[in-house]
Design a protein around this motif. Structure first.
Motif, short mmCIF file in Angstrom:
data_model
loop_
_atom_site.label_atom_id
_atom_site.label_comp_id
_atom_site.label_asym_id
_atom_site.label_seq_id
_atom_site.Cartn_x
_atom_site.Cartn_y
_atom_site.Cartn_z
N THR A 255 -6.97 1.54 0.74
CA THR A 255 -8.26 1.00 0.25
C THR A 255 -9.26 2.36 0.46
N VAL B 88 -3.47 -6.13 -1.57
CA VAL B 88 -2.69 -4.96 -1.09
C VAL B 88 -1.99 -5.40 0.37
N LEU C 41 -3.81 2.89 -6.12
CA LEU C 41 -4.80 1.76 -6.33
C LEU C 41 -5.86 1.86 -6.93
N GLY D 49 0.90 -1.19 0.04
CA GLY D 49 -0.01 0.10 0.03
C GLY D 49 0.98 1.34 -0.03
N HIS E 201 -6.67 -0.78 -9.65
CA HIS E 201 -8.19 -1.60 -9.95
C HIS E 201 -8.75 -1.52 -11.05
#
Ligand SMILES: *Cc1c(COP(=O)(O)O)cnc(C)c1O
Length: 399
Positions: free
Chosen positions: A226, A209, A193, A182, A197
């Motif tokens: 996230t 992650v 991210l 991360g 994605h």
């Protein structure tokens, strides 16, 4: 005896080589609890800017007391793995609390995140599958991938063109898993991210992650990357540690889709063949996640501290990597300079770590600081003053 004689000579030579290459790692001894202000064995009192103590919980009285309470009610040790002797109610409570924190379906606990990463790939993927891994991922991810028969693809750090190329190459395989830290610990940069994605969607891949450096830190409420990218509960797999922001003792976890967690409970070797976390650690963990569920005071203070510190350092003329994490990389480029500067800062009572090749690329030496919610403003100011003084002496300030 005879065998060890020659082996010992071999080791002595290797150790000497490490030493003469300037790569020998020695350890300073701390004679106090881990905290933002610590006492070294020499008696010197220093401000600590190199612990992963992001939320300042390492010496928390509340955590210590929660640990004691759990130990009094559930004892000291577990003396078994879970599939033989079971788990305690506390273990299930902590697993549920971690899943609530990340907005995931279920969680499995490990002795460390090193074990979580070591035991996540091999039970899930086989030779028909592909793992697409960021080049700067943590050592435990690299080792975990090595234990798995899946075809390996590597992409340059956070480089989305390269990730796309690797995903195209990986279309030959059955299942694809993209794996990323991360926050990358040396630069403090956050994995993109949202873009990862989007590519995962486009090329039918799953996402994992490792939130070890980001959980408790990144995102408005510290739920990790996230949260930062509005992808709560979207990654199929999240791994993390209890050894950094969440009290810093020991322990790791994998949290995510419930079928994945169920399979790990059946087949993940570090879970099946290694002891359960002790009640003290689990009890303190339950307290921590319970606290963070109801308050963002620590995360808010951490974000404030980090923005203040990095802003002041940049104003002072230091070359600091931009970041959304609590890792502050002060670039010096020269290896010897990074060591000299760290030594001089210690004389000023500031405890930091200098990093140089091979930990970072050649010519990219730096001092890495980690900001904590427990740092008070005057401690940050003292650190900045010391940097300005030492940086001035060593001629590293931009004019
Ligand atoms: C620290 C770290 C680990 C290891 O965590 P432990 O619980 O100490 O084993 C794994 N992955 C990343 C990205 C880390 O930063």
């Amino acid at each position: 005896m005879q065998a060890y004689q020659t082996f010992r000579e071999y080791l002595a030579k290797e150790l000497e080589a490490i030493q003469s290459a300037g790569l020998y790692k020695s350890e300073r001894i701390i004679a106090s609890p881990q905290s933002v202000a610590i006492t070294l064995q020499s008696g010197q009192q220093v401000l600590n800017f190199c612990a992963n103590n992001y939320l300042g919980l390492s010496d928390s009285k509340e955590l210590t007391s929660a640990a004691c309470k759990a130990m009094e009610s559930r004892g000291y040790g577990m003396s078994s793995v879970r599939f033989i002797c079971g788990a305690q109610d506390l273990h299930k409570q902590l697993e549920a609390a971690i899943a609530r924190f990340f907005g995931t379906e279920d969680t499995i606990l490990y002795a460390a995140c090193f074990d979580a990463n070591g035991g996540v790939f091999e039970p899930l993927l086989g030779e028909k599958d592909a793992i697409i891994s960021d080049a700067l991922n943590h050592a435990s991810i690299i080792d975990g991938v090595r234990l798995c028969k899946a075809v390996r693809y590597r992409y340059a750090n956070a480089n989305m063109q390269d990730l796309e190329a690797q995903l195209q190459a990986a279309q030959a395989q059955r299942f694809r898993l993209i794996v990323t830290d991360g926050v990358f610990s040396m630069d403090g940069n956050v994995a993109p991210l949202d873009k990862i994605h989007a590519l995962a969607e486009k090329y039918s891949a799953m996402v994992m992650v490792d939130e070890s450096h980001s959980a408790g830190v990144v995102g408005k409420t510290g739920r990790g990357v996230t949260e930062l990218f509005n992808l709560r509960g979207q990654a199929e797999i999240i791994t993390g540690t209890l050894g950094k922001a969440f009290g810093g003792a020991i322990g790791g976890f994998t949290t995510g889709k419930k079928e994945i967690i169920a399979m790990l409970r059946q087949r993940s070797r570090p879970y099946l063949f290694s002891n359960s976390l002790p009640p003290a650690v689990v009890g303190a963990g339950i307290y921590t996640f319970g606290y963070l569920e109801n308050s963002t005071v620590l995360q808010d203070k951490l974000h404030e501290n980090t923005a203040y510190f990095i802003g002041k350092m940049q104003q002072a003329g230091f070359d600091v990597k931009p970041t959304q994490s609590a890792i502050c990389a002060v670039m010096l480029y020269d290896a010897k300079l990074s060591q000299d500067m760290a030594d001089k800062l210690l004389e000023e009572g500031i405890y930091v770590a200098g990093f140089y090749y091979p930990v970072v690329p050649k010519g990219q030496a730096r001092i890495r600081l980690q900001i904590s919610a427990a740092h008070e403003r005057e401690q940050l100011d003292k650190c900045i003053r010391a940097f300005v003084k030492v940086g001035g002496e060593l001629g590293v300030l931009k004019s």
